[in-house]
Design a protein around this motif. Sequence first.
Motif, short mmCIF file in Angstrom:
data_model
loop_
_atom_site.label_atom_id
_atom_site.label_comp_id
_atom_site.label_asym_id
_atom_site.label_seq_id
_atom_site.Cartn_x
_atom_site.Cartn_y
_atom_site.Cartn_z
N LEU A 148 -8.99 61.37 -22.76
CA LEU A 148 -9.72 61.89 -21.60
C LEU A 148 -11.22 61.57 -21.70
O LEU A 148 -11.86 61.20 -20.72
N LEU A 149 -11.76 61.76 -22.90
CA LEU A 149 -13.18 61.46 -23.10
C LEU A 149 -13.47 59.97 -22.91
O LEU A 149 -14.48 59.59 -22.30
N ALA A 150 -12.59 59.13 -23.44
CA ALA A 150 -12.80 57.68 -23.36
C ALA A 150 -12.58 57.14 -21.96
O ALA A 150 -13.18 56.13 -21.58
N GLY A 151 -11.71 57.79 -21.20
CA GLY A 151 -11.38 57.29 -19.87
C GLY A 151 -12.10 58.01 -18.75
O GLY A 151 -13.24 57.66 -18.39
N PRO A 152 -11.48 59.06 -18.19
CA PRO A 152 -12.04 59.69 -16.99
C PRO A 152 -13.41 60.32 -17.18
O PRO A 152 -14.20 60.38 -16.24
N VAL A 153 -13.74 60.79 -18.38
CA VAL A 153 -14.99 61.54 -18.56
C VAL A 153 -16.18 60.61 -18.75
O VAL A 153 -17.17 60.68 -18.01
N PHE A 154 -16.11 59.71 -19.75
CA PHE A 154 -17.27 58.86 -20.07
C PHE A 154 -17.04 57.38 -19.79
O PHE A 154 -17.94 56.57 -19.98
N HIS A 155 -15.85 56.99 -19.37
CA HIS A 155 -15.58 55.63 -18.91
C HIS A 155 -15.86 54.57 -19.98
O HIS A 155 -16.37 53.48 -19.66
N LEU A 156 -15.56 54.87 -21.24
CA LEU A 156 -15.69 53.86 -22.27
C LEU A 156 -14.58 52.82 -22.15
O LEU A 156 -14.79 51.64 -22.41
N ALA A 157 -13.41 53.29 -21.78
CA ALA A 157 -12.24 52.41 -21.64
C ALA A 157 -11.96 52.19 -20.16
O ALA A 157 -11.38 53.04 -19.49
N HIS A 158 -12.39 51.05 -19.65
CA HIS A 158 -12.16 50.72 -18.26
C HIS A 158 -10.78 50.11 -18.05
O HIS A 158 -10.36 49.86 -16.92
N HIS A 159 -10.08 49.83 -19.13
CA HIS A 159 -8.71 49.33 -19.05
C HIS A 159 -8.01 49.65 -20.37
O HIS A 159 -8.64 50.06 -21.35
N ASP A 160 -6.70 49.49 -20.39
CA ASP A 160 -5.90 49.72 -21.59
C ASP A 160 -6.13 51.10 -22.21
O ASP A 160 -6.18 51.26 -23.43
N LEU A 161 -6.23 52.12 -21.35
CA LEU A 161 -6.44 53.47 -21.86
C LEU A 161 -5.23 53.95 -22.67
O LEU A 161 -5.40 54.68 -23.66
N ALA A 162 -4.04 53.54 -22.27
CA ALA A 162 -2.84 53.94 -23.02
C ALA A 162 -2.88 53.39 -24.44
O ALA A 162 -2.51 54.07 -25.40
N GLY A 163 -3.33 52.15 -24.58
CA GLY A 163 -3.46 51.57 -25.92
C GLY A 163 -4.50 52.29 -26.75
O GLY A 163 -4.30 52.52 -27.95
N ALA A 164 -5.62 52.67 -26.12
CA ALA A 164 -6.65 53.42 -26.83
C ALA A 164 -6.12 54.78 -27.27
O ALA A 164 -6.40 55.25 -28.38
N TRP A 165 -5.32 55.42 -26.40
CA TRP A 165 -4.71 56.69 -26.78
C TRP A 165 -3.76 56.51 -27.97
O TRP A 165 -3.73 57.34 -28.88
N GLY A 166 -2.98 55.43 -27.96
CA GLY A 166 -2.06 55.19 -29.07
C GLY A 166 -2.78 55.05 -30.40
O GLY A 166 -2.35 55.60 -31.42
N MET A 167 -3.89 54.32 -30.41
CA MET A 167 -4.65 54.18 -31.65
C MET A 167 -5.29 55.51 -32.05
O MET A 167 -5.36 55.84 -33.25
N ALA A 168 -5.74 56.29 -31.07
CA ALA A 168 -6.30 57.60 -31.37
C ALA A 168 -5.23 58.50 -31.99
O ALA A 168 -5.52 59.28 -32.92
N TRP A 169 -4.00 58.41 -31.50
CA TRP A 169 -2.92 59.22 -32.08
C TRP A 169 -2.62 58.79 -33.52
O TRP A 169 -2.48 59.65 -34.41
N LEU A 170 -2.54 57.50 -33.76
CA LEU A 170 -2.30 57.03 -35.13
C LEU A 170 -3.41 57.51 -36.06
O LEU A 170 -3.15 57.96 -37.18
N TYR A 171 -4.64 57.42 -35.60
CA TYR A 171 -5.78 57.82 -36.41
C TYR A 171 -5.73 59.32 -36.72
O TYR A 171 -5.85 59.74 -37.87
#
Length: 370
Positions: free
Chosen positions: A192-215
Amino acid sequence: MRSPALRHVLTHLITPLLMCIGMGLAYMGAFVTPEPHHLPVAVVGTAPQAKVFAQTVKDTAGDKLDVRTVATRADAVGLLKSRTVTGAYVPSPKAPELLVASAASDMGATAVEKVFTPVAAKEGMPLKVTDVAEPVADDPTGQGLFFLLIALSIGSYASVAALGAAGAALAMRARAVLTLGVSAAVSGIGALLAGPVFHLAHHDLAGAWGMAWLYSAGILFVGLGLHTFLKRWTTLTMMVLFVMLNFTSSGGLFRPELQNGFFGTLHAFWNGAGFVEGARSLLYFGDDGLSRSVWTLVAWLLAGLVVTGIAALYERPRKARHAAGHTAPATEAVTEVGAVTVPAPAAATRPAERAAEEEAEEEVEETVGV
């Protein structure tokens, strides 16, 4: 020391004081004096003049730069987008150009610009700087991923105390299920922070979430397993592993080429670097280098599962003995006083239980306070 209360307070002060020392050594050692160490750069050109120029730059810089030559500007752009080099200089008597990729490291791009601006100035020409991989407008310095890393890390390691200390009465299997839920919640907040809130991830948000979960899951399972053995010292251990050594080696502020050898070496396999570099690959560099970063995160998660498995095996006989102690025959729990049978003081075990509960609460408070 005669006062138990004073001894109790002083014992608990050891952890924050050690954190103070550790944070000072780690952060100041990693960030205060950034200097290039074998910073990889390229010079474009195959003519003898280009090779002589490259050798001159190398001789002048010494160990600060690793200089290579490439045939064409397109080759240099390819090396920048694969993050093989930090900058590429295109010599020209009329319009010298420096190619950088600031999405890989804004500080790295700045360091390369400081190296080659005086070179162009000696020829009496202004240096044109071209950024071939810029971060999104919502994250102009490209450091937003580092601060996302901090949020994910704190949410993960601060939850370890609740799972390990407050949840000590639960079976390891139940705590492991809770850990999966917490990692999903922490990574969801990160998405949520990377996508809708601060717009760091303008694409591939699902992939960013997957790496965040692994981490997050890797940190949580490492902490869950370690808590069985370290108890209240788990907080300090988690700070060392996932703050002091992790933030400093992640490459979120300074790439390893701008740090000393210790932190540069950690960058190759530490989980924070895996997340930051993986997110950069996903968002800016066409997945180049993504698989290696993902495997780094997977390796940390597997390590956490192994530590948790060992802790579960260690706890099993202890919990069995504890359960057996609570199922003793009722006749052992009574005392005859005259003609009256009086239950033995069941509260005899309560002080120890209360002490354990208070210690668990203190550990949670210390962790969240940090």
